[in-house]
Design a protein around this motif. Structure first.
Motif, short mmCIF file in Angstrom:
data_model
loop_
_atom_site.label_atom_id
_atom_site.label_comp_id
_atom_site.label_asym_id
_atom_site.label_seq_id
_atom_site.Cartn_x
_atom_site.Cartn_y
_atom_site.Cartn_z
N THR A 218 77.29 -17.23 -39.01
CA THR A 218 75.84 -17.71 -38.95
C THR A 218 75.23 -17.11 -40.45
O THR A 218 75.62 -16.40 -41.07
CB THR A 218 75.10 -17.13 -37.77
N SER A 219 74.16 -18.03 -40.90
CA SER A 219 73.49 -17.82 -42.27
C SER A 219 72.11 -17.53 -42.12
O SER A 219 71.51 -18.14 -41.18
CB SER A 219 74.01 -18.90 -43.16
N CYS B 67 70.10 -20.49 -41.34
CA CYS B 67 70.16 -21.35 -40.08
C CYS B 67 69.51 -20.25 -38.97
O CYS B 67 70.25 -20.13 -37.85
CB CYS B 67 71.34 -22.09 -39.96
N GLN C 195 68.04 -21.45 -35.65
CA GLN C 195 68.92 -22.16 -34.99
C GLN C 195 70.14 -21.37 -34.23
O GLN C 195 70.72 -22.03 -33.49
CB GLN C 195 69.71 -23.18 -36.12
N GLU D 121 80.83 -20.90 -34.70
CA GLU D 121 80.40 -20.74 -35.89
C GLU D 121 79.60 -22.01 -36.63
O GLU D 121 79.93 -23.15 -36.07
CB GLU D 121 81.58 -20.44 -36.90
N GLY D 122 78.67 -21.78 -37.42
CA GLY D 122 77.82 -22.87 -38.29
C GLY D 122 76.78 -23.57 -37.53
O GLY D 122 76.53 -24.59 -37.89
N GLY E 107 73.44 -24.77 -36.57
CA GLY E 107 72.40 -25.19 -37.52
C GLY E 107 72.70 -26.14 -38.55
O GLY E 107 72.16 -27.22 -38.97
N ARG E 108 74.01 -26.42 -38.85
CA ARG E 108 74.88 -27.14 -39.79
C ARG E 108 74.86 -28.79 -39.26
O ARG E 108 75.28 -28.72 -38.12
CB ARG E 108 75.93 -26.70 -40.37
N PRO E 109 74.85 -29.56 -39.96
CA PRO E 109 75.17 -31.14 -39.47
C PRO E 109 76.47 -31.25 -38.74
O PRO E 109 76.44 -31.82 -37.61
CB PRO E 109 75.24 -32.11 -40.68
N SER E 110 77.52 -30.40 -38.93
CA SER E 110 78.76 -30.64 -38.54
C SER E 110 79.02 -29.73 -37.10
O SER E 110 80.06 -29.48 -36.64
CB SER E 110 79.96 -30.48 -39.47
N PHE E 111 77.87 -28.93 -36.88
CA PHE E 111 78.16 -27.84 -35.76
C PHE E 111 78.48 -28.68 -34.57
O PHE E 111 77.92 -29.69 -33.97
CB PHE E 111 76.85 -27.10 -35.68
#
Length: 376
Positions: free
Chosen positions: A47-48, A51, A54, A64-65, A67-71
């Motif tokens: 997580t970052s 995001c 999200q 993992e990830g 909020g990112r488009p590929s999540f």
């Protein structure tokens, strides 16, 4: 999940171990000190700050990830447990929310719609229908089975025409269909079983989205009743975090604005009022569980209550050093477990400990590396 977190200096004690001096927020729970453990230093991998909000999506999944488009999400902690013990109760789980979206996700990463109407949830739990309504429910279940039979037949015919990737998608879909069939079979048995009788007034929904405390109390009260009557053994609650000013004396700004305080003293003062009152509602809930006898113990001893957030610091959008409080459940409590935020264990290590405490034989969940060290 408290989606806007808690102000860290007021939440975490300055010292670790069993002799910690309670922080301002934990002072509100000090009469229950031996019933909970507070944990600092944990984080979710992947997580970052960009995001951070999200990350509610991965709060109980550890995927993992977010909020990112590929999540792509995975199964949440409660649904993982529901696969093992959900069939023991009328409702495998309850997914509740004070403001819309919930915390629960299926094995295939689909979000489960949350209930945000306490009156409707109460009716599902405790209000019995007459013979005509029961008959209608049974007919709907039978109609649903007929539709699923057709879907399964058509899917089988289609499978031979698909490539490998599409067949994988179809397999996921058919897995969901099989899960639904099993759930429908259980539902039919429960439709014929009388609902528990509770001597309480049905709750009235609170229309004011800013009334985060009132909504939280209704959700906690429903959870207490559901556990007390063994209507379910798994409940998730997304607490509210409104942009509107809550109806609390001394608060004139929205909770979201106050949580992004930038260390402004005036905002911090108002934020403390909101978070004080939130912790008081948690205390009320824990006391209700503790005062409810069950066999030779009480309901708190037999119930794991996990309070946390996707945010370590809402103001900076930090997703490290997440606030964690674990109460009840038969653990040996009364301590502050402090881990180094610079090299944090995954929050999912706590989830493995919780699953094992439920009697599940597992040593992995999402990005865990084991159980949580120091949790007794």
């Amino acid at each position: 999940c408290a989606p806007l977190g808690f102000y860290q200096p007021n939440f975490f004690p300055a010292s670790a171990g069993v002799d910690y001096k309670p922080s301002p927020y934990l002072e509100l729970l000090d009469d229950l000190r031996r019933d909970f453990t507070v944990v600092s230093g944990l984080a979710h991998a992947g997580t970052s700050p960009g995001c951070a909000h999200q990350a509610t999506a991965s709060f109980l999944t550890g995927a993992e990830g977010a909020g990112r488009p590929s999540f792509r999400n995975s199964i949440s902690l409660d649904q993982y447990a529901a696969d093992a013990i959900g069939g023991l109760t009328r409702f495998p789980s309850l997914v509740l929310s004070g403001e819309g979206l919930g915390l629960s996700w299926t094995r295939t990463g689909a979000q489960i719609p949350a209930d945000n109407s306490p009156s409707r949830v109460f009716a599902r739990l405790f209000l019995a229908g007459d013979a005509r309504e029961v008959g209608q429910q049974l007919r709907r279940l039978e109609d649903g089975r007929s539709i699923l039979d057709d879907v399964r037949d058509q899917a089988s015919q289609l499978a031979g025409q698909l490539g490998a990737d599409d067949r994988e998608k179809l397999d996921e879909y058919l897995t969901s269909v099989r899960d639904l069939e099993r759930r429908m079979a259980r539902d039919e048995a429960w439709v014929r079983t009388p609902k528990p009788i509770v001597n309480v007034e049905p709750p009235k929904d609170i229309a004011n989205a800013a009334d985060l405390l009132g909504r939280a109390r209704l959700m906690f009260d429903l959870t207490h009743l559901a556990l007390q009557t063994d209507s379910t053994r798994l409940v998730t609650i997304m607490l509210a975090g409104s942009t509107y000013a809550p109806p609390i004396p001394g608060v004139s700004l929205g909770h979201h604005d106050l949580s992004h305080h930038g260390k402004d003293p005036g905002k911090l003062d108002q934020l403390k009022i909101i978070e004080d009152e939130t912790l008081k509602t948690v205390r009320e809930f824990l006391l209700k569980l503790k005062r409810s006898g069950e066999a030779e113990a009480n309901l708190l001893d037999r119930t794991q209550v996990f309070l946390g957030s996707n945010l370590g610091d809402a103001s900076s959008h930090s997703v490290r050093n997440l606030p964690v409080l674990l109460a009840g459940g038969g653990f040996r409590h009364g301590r502050h477990l402090a881990f180094a935020p610079q090299n944090p264990p995954p929050l999912c290590n706590l989830y493995v400990s919780m699953l094992q405490r439920l009697g599940m034989e597992t040593d992995r969940f999402a990005n865990s590396t084991g159980t949580l060290t120091g949790l007794v």
